[in-house]
Scaffold this motif. Structure first.
Motif, PDB file in Angstrom:
ATOM      1  N   ASP A 300       0.826  -1.212   0.000  1.00  0.00           N
ATOM      2  CA  ASP A 300       0.000   0.000   0.000  1.00  0.00           C
ATOM      3  C   ASP A 300       0.861   1.264   0.000  1.00  0.00           C
ATOM      4  O   ASP A 300       0.391   2.345  -0.386  1.00  0.00           O
ATOM      5  CB  ASP A 300      -0.920   0.014   1.227  1.00  0.00           C
ATOM      6  CG  ASP A 300      -2.008  -1.043   1.128  1.00  0.00           C
ATOM      7  OD1 ASP A 300      -2.309  -1.480  -0.001  1.00  0.00           O
ATOM      8  OD2 ASP A 300      -2.540  -1.449   2.174  1.00  0.00           O
ATOM      9  N   ASN A 301       2.117   1.128   0.440  1.00  0.00           N
ATOM     10  CA  ASN A 301       3.024   2.279   0.492  1.00  0.00           C
ATOM     11  C   ASN A 301       4.233   2.107  -0.421  1.00  0.00           C
ATOM     12  O   ASN A 301       5.245   2.794  -0.251  1.00  0.00           O
ATOM     13  CB  ASN A 301       3.510   2.481   1.937  1.00  0.00           C
ATOM     14  CG  ASN A 301       2.415   2.963   2.851  1.00  0.00           C
ATOM     15  OD1 ASN A 301       2.090   4.142   2.889  1.00  0.00           O
ATOM     16  ND2 ASN A 301       1.814   2.037   3.597  1.00  0.00           N
ATOM     17  N   CYS A 302       4.128   1.218  -1.377  1.00  0.00           N
ATOM     18  CA  CYS A 302       5.266   0.908  -2.245  1.00  0.00           C
ATOM     19  C   CYS A 302       4.905   1.154  -3.706  1.00  0.00           C
ATOM     20  O   CYS A 302       3.868   0.680  -4.180  1.00  0.00           O
ATOM     21  CB  CYS A 302       5.691  -0.553  -2.047  1.00  0.00           C
ATOM     22  SG  CYS A 302       6.999  -1.101  -3.162  1.00  0.00           S
ATOM     23  N   ASN A 303       5.773   1.877  -4.408  1.00  0.00           N
ATOM     24  CA  ASN A 303       5.557   2.099  -5.838  1.00  0.00           C
ATOM     25  C   ASN A 303       6.584   1.372  -6.701  1.00  0.00           C
ATOM     26  O   ASN A 303       6.706   1.635  -7.891  1.00  0.00           O
ATOM     27  CB  ASN A 303       5.557   3.594  -6.166  1.00  0.00           C
ATOM     28  CG  ASN A 303       6.927   4.231  -5.892  1.00  0.00           C
ATOM     29  OD1 ASN A 303       7.877   3.561  -5.488  1.00  0.00           O
ATOM     30  ND2 ASN A 303       7.024   5.534  -6.110  1.00  0.00           N
ATOM     31  N   GLY A 304       7.362   0.473  -6.062  1.00  0.00           N
ATOM     32  CA  GLY A 304       8.334  -0.309  -6.817  1.00  0.00           C
ATOM     33  C   GLY A 304       9.516   0.482  -7.317  1.00  0.00           C
ATOM     34  O   GLY A 304      10.052   0.197  -8.392  1.00  0.00           O
ATOM     35  N   CYS A 305       9.987   1.442  -6.540  1.00  0.00           N
ATOM     36  CA  CYS A 305      11.066   2.330  -6.988  1.00  0.00           C
ATOM     37  C   CYS A 305      12.432   1.650  -7.052  1.00  0.00           C
ATOM     38  O   CYS A 305      13.376   2.195  -7.622  1.00  0.00           O
ATOM     39  CB  CYS A 305      11.152   3.554  -6.078  1.00  0.00           C
ATOM     40  SG  CYS A 305      11.729   3.189  -4.406  1.00  0.00           S
ATOM     41  N   GLU A 306      12.582   0.486  -6.414  1.00  0.00           N
ATOM     42  CA  GLU A 306      13.785  -0.341  -6.449  1.00  0.00           C
ATOM     43  C   GLU A 306      14.918   0.171  -5.558  1.00  0.00           C
ATOM     44  O   GLU A 306      16.035  -0.358  -5.610  1.00  0.00           O
ATOM     45  CB  GLU A 306      14.313  -0.536  -7.880  1.00  0.00           C
ATOM     46  CG  GLU A 306      13.333  -1.216  -8.808  1.00  0.00           C
ATOM     47  CD  GLU A 306      13.965  -1.616 -10.137  1.00  0.00           C
ATOM     48  OE1 GLU A 306      15.196  -1.438 -10.291  1.00  0.00           O
ATOM     49  OE2 GLU A 306      13.234  -2.111 -11.008  1.00  0.00           O
ATOM     50  N   ARG A 322       4.184  -6.870 -10.344  1.00  0.00           N
ATOM     51  CA  ARG A 322       3.215  -6.440  -9.333  1.00  0.00           C
ATOM     52  C   ARG A 322       2.082  -7.450  -9.197  1.00  0.00           C
ATOM     53  O   ARG A 322       1.613  -8.022 -10.181  1.00  0.00           O
ATOM     54  CB  ARG A 322       2.651  -5.077  -9.728  1.00  0.00           C
ATOM     55  CG  ARG A 322       2.028  -4.276  -8.607  1.00  0.00           C
ATOM     56  CD  ARG A 322       3.079  -3.664  -7.714  1.00  0.00           C
ATOM     57  NE  ARG A 322       2.488  -2.924  -6.610  1.00  0.00           N
ATOM     58  CZ  ARG A 322       3.148  -2.075  -5.835  1.00  0.00           C
ATOM     59  NH1 ARG A 322       4.421  -1.860  -6.041  1.00  0.00           N
ATOM     60  NH2 ARG A 322       2.541  -1.456  -4.839  1.00  0.00           N
ATOM     61  N   THR A 323       1.640  -7.654  -7.939  1.00  0.00           N
ATOM     62  CA  THR A 323       0.596  -8.650  -7.684  1.00  0.00           C
ATOM     63  C   THR A 323      -0.678  -8.067  -7.082  1.00  0.00           C
ATOM     64  O   THR A 323      -1.656  -8.789  -6.904  1.00  0.00           O
ATOM     65  CB  THR A 323       1.131  -9.731  -6.718  1.00  0.00           C
ATOM     66  OG1 THR A 323       1.514  -9.120  -5.469  1.00  0.00           O
ATOM     67  CG2 THR A 323       2.319 -10.466  -7.313  1.00  0.00           C
ATOM     68  N   ASP A 324      -0.666  -6.760  -6.733  1.00  0.00           N
ATOM     69  CA  ASP A 324      -1.823  -6.202  -6.030  1.00  0.00           C
ATOM     70  C   ASP A 324      -2.729  -5.355  -6.916  1.00  0.00           C
ATOM     71  O   ASP A 324      -3.661  -4.709  -6.433  1.00  0.00           O
ATOM     72  CB  ASP A 324      -1.352  -5.362  -4.843  1.00  0.00           C
ATOM     73  CG  ASP A 324      -0.498  -4.176  -5.267  1.00  0.00           C
ATOM     74  OD1 ASP A 324      -0.072  -4.152  -6.442  1.00  0.00           O
ATOM     75  OD2 ASP A 324      -0.248  -3.287  -4.434  1.00  0.00           O
ATOM     76  N   GLY A 325      -2.462  -5.317  -8.200  1.00  0.00           N
ATOM     77  CA  GLY A 325      -3.333  -4.580  -9.105  1.00  0.00           C
ATOM     78  C   GLY A 325      -3.073  -3.094  -9.176  1.00  0.00           C
ATOM     79  O   GLY A 325      -3.723  -2.395  -9.961  1.00  0.00           O
ATOM     80  N   GLN A 326      -2.138  -2.559  -8.378  1.00  0.00           N
ATOM     81  CA  GLN A 326      -1.830  -1.137  -8.448  1.00  0.00           C
ATOM     82  C   GLN A 326      -1.054  -0.839  -9.740  1.00  0.00           C
ATOM     83  O   GLN A 326      -0.382  -1.712 -10.290  1.00  0.00           O
ATOM     84  CB  GLN A 326      -1.014  -0.705  -7.231  1.00  0.00           C
ATOM     85  CG  GLN A 326      -1.804  -0.759  -5.918  1.00  0.00           C
ATOM     86  CD  GLN A 326      -1.099  -0.009  -4.804  1.00  0.00           C
ATOM     87  OE1 GLN A 326      -0.684   1.132  -4.987  1.00  0.00           O
ATOM     88  NE2 GLN A 326      -0.958  -0.642  -3.645  1.00  0.00           N
ATOM     89  N   GLU A 331       7.274  -5.034  -7.676  1.00  0.00           N
ATOM     90  CA  GLU A 331       7.199  -4.999  -6.220  1.00  0.00           C
ATOM     91  C   GLU A 331       8.396  -5.754  -5.658  1.00  0.00           C
ATOM     92  O   GLU A 331       8.901  -6.706  -6.276  1.00  0.00           O
ATOM     93  CB  GLU A 331       5.914  -5.638  -5.714  1.00  0.00           C
ATOM     94  CG  GLU A 331       5.824  -7.134  -5.964  1.00  0.00           C
ATOM     95  CD  GLU A 331       4.521  -7.734  -5.455  1.00  0.00           C
ATOM     96  OE1 GLU A 331       4.606  -8.729  -4.719  1.00  0.00           O
ATOM     97  OE2 GLU A 331       3.445  -7.213  -5.806  1.00  0.00           O
ATOM     98  N   PRO A 332       8.903  -5.327  -4.498  1.00  0.00           N
ATOM     99  CA  PRO A 332      10.037  -6.037  -3.890  1.00  0.00           C
ATOM    100  C   PRO A 332       9.567  -7.288  -3.151  1.00  0.00           C
ATOM    101  O   PRO A 332       8.499  -7.303  -2.539  1.00  0.00           O
ATOM    102  CB  PRO A 332      10.622  -5.006  -2.924  1.00  0.00           C
ATOM    103  CG  PRO A 332       9.459  -4.131  -2.565  1.00  0.00           C
ATOM    104  CD  PRO A 332       8.550  -4.107  -3.770  1.00  0.00           C
ATOM    105  N   VAL A 333      10.381  -8.322  -3.199  1.00  0.00           N
ATOM    106  CA  VAL A 333      10.120  -9.565  -2.470  1.00  0.00           C
ATOM    107  C   VAL A 333      11.372  -9.910  -1.678  1.00  0.00           C
ATOM    108  O   VAL A 333      12.492  -9.908  -2.230  1.00  0.00           O
ATOM    109  CB  VAL A 333       9.758 -10.718  -3.422  1.00  0.00           C
ATOM    110  CG1 VAL A 333       9.563 -12.012  -2.649  1.00  0.00           C
ATOM    111  CG2 VAL A 333       8.508 -10.379  -4.217  1.00  0.00           C
ATOM    112  N   VAL A 334      11.204 -10.197  -0.391  1.00  0.00           N
ATOM    113  CA  VAL A 334      12.338 -10.433   0.502  1.00  0.00           C
ATOM    114  C   VAL A 334      12.588 -11.931   0.631  1.00  0.00           C
ATOM    115  O   VAL A 334      11.662 -12.719   0.887  1.00  0.00           O
ATOM    116  CB  VAL A 334      12.073  -9.832   1.899  1.00  0.00           C
ATOM    117  CG1 VAL A 334      13.256 -10.104   2.830  1.00  0.00           C
ATOM    118  CG2 VAL A 334      11.822  -8.335   1.793  1.00  0.00           C
ATOM    119  N   ASN A 335      13.843 -12.311   0.465  1.00  0.00           N
ATOM    120  CA  ASN A 335      14.254 -13.701   0.687  1.00  0.00           C
ATOM    121  C   ASN A 335      14.678 -13.845   2.140  1.00  0.00           C
ATOM    122  O   ASN A 335      15.738 -13.339   2.532  1.00  0.00           O
ATOM    123  CB  ASN A 335      15.416 -14.058  -0.246  1.00  0.00           C
ATOM    124  CG  ASN A 335      15.839 -15.521  -0.120  1.00  0.00           C
ATOM    125  OD1 ASN A 335      15.501 -16.204   0.840  1.00  0.00           O
ATOM    126  ND2 ASN A 335      16.589 -15.999  -1.095  1.00  0.00           N
TER     127      ASN A 335
END
Length: 525
Positions: A300-306, A322-326, A331-335
């Protein structure tokens, strides 16, 4: 129990690093570039070895003679290369062992770092095997002693159909074919080692494999000078009809284990080598710290700026569709298996701002157990406790100097997971909303950052050359940046006292200027 070993070792290494800082400067301190210098030595030894191979005769009869030609007849080129090959290899061993001790002492071997530690152990095996096999090729009396001792040590395992040491029973038993096999082993093992070195760094983002240029040039020149002044020479030619081992000069960097074999036998040496390696390799699994929650993404607070992806010191964040439709691309994914919970990603996120008041006060990526609200509350509570005429807020990394010992009525302390855990907006917040007179930023010393890149990212953010950058309105003359380790507490304390005096002077000057302005305004009215 381990801390009884770690603590004094850490103190000793930190003092050595301080001496290095004084002699070479922080930028060129060799202690901060052990891994990169190891890579430099690998390429130096490889290049010199290729040159030497041009003149080397792989037959038993002429191997020693060709090395003598290299050493004496062409001393000005191949002779220097031989010495450079020898001393570069020795330095490689020193760098590898000091690097191992340093990572252990600084507590950087468990958790998500287990992979680098675990893969480093076989690297040391390959390094020693490569060096010992190189001494065989000279085929002097030292090579004869090493070859017989090493093959007898291997034969003790009883896994070969015929004892390997039988190849060295008589002058006739050693064939050119077997000797050529030793040459190929000496060539092939470093190639495997290079592959292992690559694996060793797989979980490290932006791993340093090249030391600073001036440091690299200085180290190579020092080795060249040493090679000219003290050239490497051979023992007399090997003679399998006689017993070798009398009046031999050992290279203790590589051959220090052979006297153990001579005195205590093969079984004891196997126990020392295999048992010691097993104990060292198992340390990450027997000494574990409490596992903290991994960084979590709030889409909700992420625009994928990297920015979090770019700043993660261990490459624990990847960007996916992106998976949330925005209306954003990624989107970032944490390992979780790589995330060190350092908070660097949180400090890099542009939404990590304490000025936010409306809606969900959250950031695009945060540490669940030390999120944006918690950090802002810590700042507010710390500043509220200040009582002195000069108010200073200090942000300190948990791996640097013990900042709690500096806490006073005039100095409030907020501890961070890493210096880069803090967004520069918090410094703005401290001045504009909390009314502090000065801010101190401290953490691990430059070159000793526990999370590798925290110091660099923080310095670049505060200098305005890396996003998120410190805003121009923040008074730079009221910010003290002092990187300090546990042995630097006295220095840090002194710098803060001097900083406090400077702030008091600035306040007095500002008060006097304001009073002058008010008087001038009153006269004008």
């Amino acid at each position: 129990m381990l801390k009884l070993v770690q603590y004094p070792l850490r103190i000793g290494l930190l003092h050595i690093e301080r001496w290095g800082d004084a002699i070479f400067g922080t930028r060129y301190n060799p202690m901060y570039h052990l891994g990169a210098l190891g890579w430099l030595m690998y390429w130096l030894v490889a290049a010199s070895g290729i040159y030497l191979y041009i003149f080397f005769d792989t037959s038993v009869q002429h191997a020693w003679t060709s090395v003598e030609y290299i050493t004496h007849d062409q001393w000005y080129a191949a002779g220097v290369m031989r010495s450079l090959h020898r001393y570069g290899s020795d330095l490689f061993v020193v760098l590898a062992l000091v690097h191992l001790l340093r990572e252990f002492a600084m507590d950087r071997y468990h958790g998500v770092r287990w992979f680098a530690w675990f893969t480093g152990i076989p690297l040391i095996w390959f390094l020693f095997f490569s060096g010992v096999s190189g001494y065989w090729l000279v085929w002097d009396t030292l090579a004869q002693y090493l070859a017989i001792s090493a093959t007898e040590w291997l034969d003790w395992l009883g896994i070969f159909s015929e004892p390997i040491a039988n190849n060295f029973l008589t002058p006739e038993s050693l064939s050119d074919r077997f000797f050529s096999l030793l040459v190929y082993i000496h060539i092939f093992v470093p190639i495997i080692m290079l592959f292992m070195m690559w694996i060793h760094l797989l979980r490290m983002s932006r791993a340093e494999t090249n030391p600073p240029r001036n440091l690299a040039i200085g180290v190579v020149l020092a080795l060249v000078v040493l090679s000219v002044i003290v050239p490497a020479v051979s023992h007399p030619i090997a003679d399998l009809s006689k017993v070798a081992g009398v009046e031999l000069t050992l290279d203790w960097f590589y051959l220090g284990l052979f006297p153990i074999y001579d005195r205590m036998g093969a079984g004891v040496l196997w126990a020392v080598v295999v048992g010691g390696s097993a104990v060292v390799a198992s340390l990450p699994f027997v000494h574990r710290h409490k596992v903290r929650p991994q960084a979590q993404v709030d889409l909700d607070n992420c625009n994928g700026c990297e920015r979090c992806f770019n700043d993660c010191p261990f490459g624990a964040i990847i960007m996916q569709p992106r998976t949330d439709g925005q209306p954003f691309e990624k989107e970032p994914v944490v390992n979780p298996s790589i995330c060190t919970r350092c908070g660097t990603c949180m400090g890099a996120c542009p939404t990590t701002s304490p000025f936010r008041t409306k809606g969900n006060v959250s950031a695009g990526i945060m540490l669940p157990d030390y999120n944006l609200m918690m950090m802002r509350d810590k700042v507010d509570q710390a500043v509220a406790a200040l009582k002195g005429p000069v108010k200073i807020l200090m942000f300190g990394c948990e791996w640097g100097a013990a900042v709690d010992k500096i806490r006073t009525d005039e100095v409030a302390v907020v501890e961070l997971r890493c210096a880069s855990h803090l967004s520069p907006s918090f410094l703005d917040y401290a001045f504009s909303r909390c009314g502090v007179d000065g801010v101190v930023m401290t953490g691990c010393p430059d070159g000793e950052c526990f999370h590798r890149l925290g110091v660099h990212w923080t310095e670049q953010r505060l200098a305005g050359v890396r996003d998120p950058a410190l805003r121009e309105r923040v008074p730079r003359d009221r910010i003290l940046i002092s990187w300090a380790a546990m042995v630097d507490l006295a220095r840090l304390n002194q710098e803060i006292k001097e900083f406090r005096d400077d702030l008091a002077r600035l306040k007095a000057e500002e008060a006097a200027a304001q009073q002058t302005t008010e008087l001038a305004t009153g006269v004008a009215e």
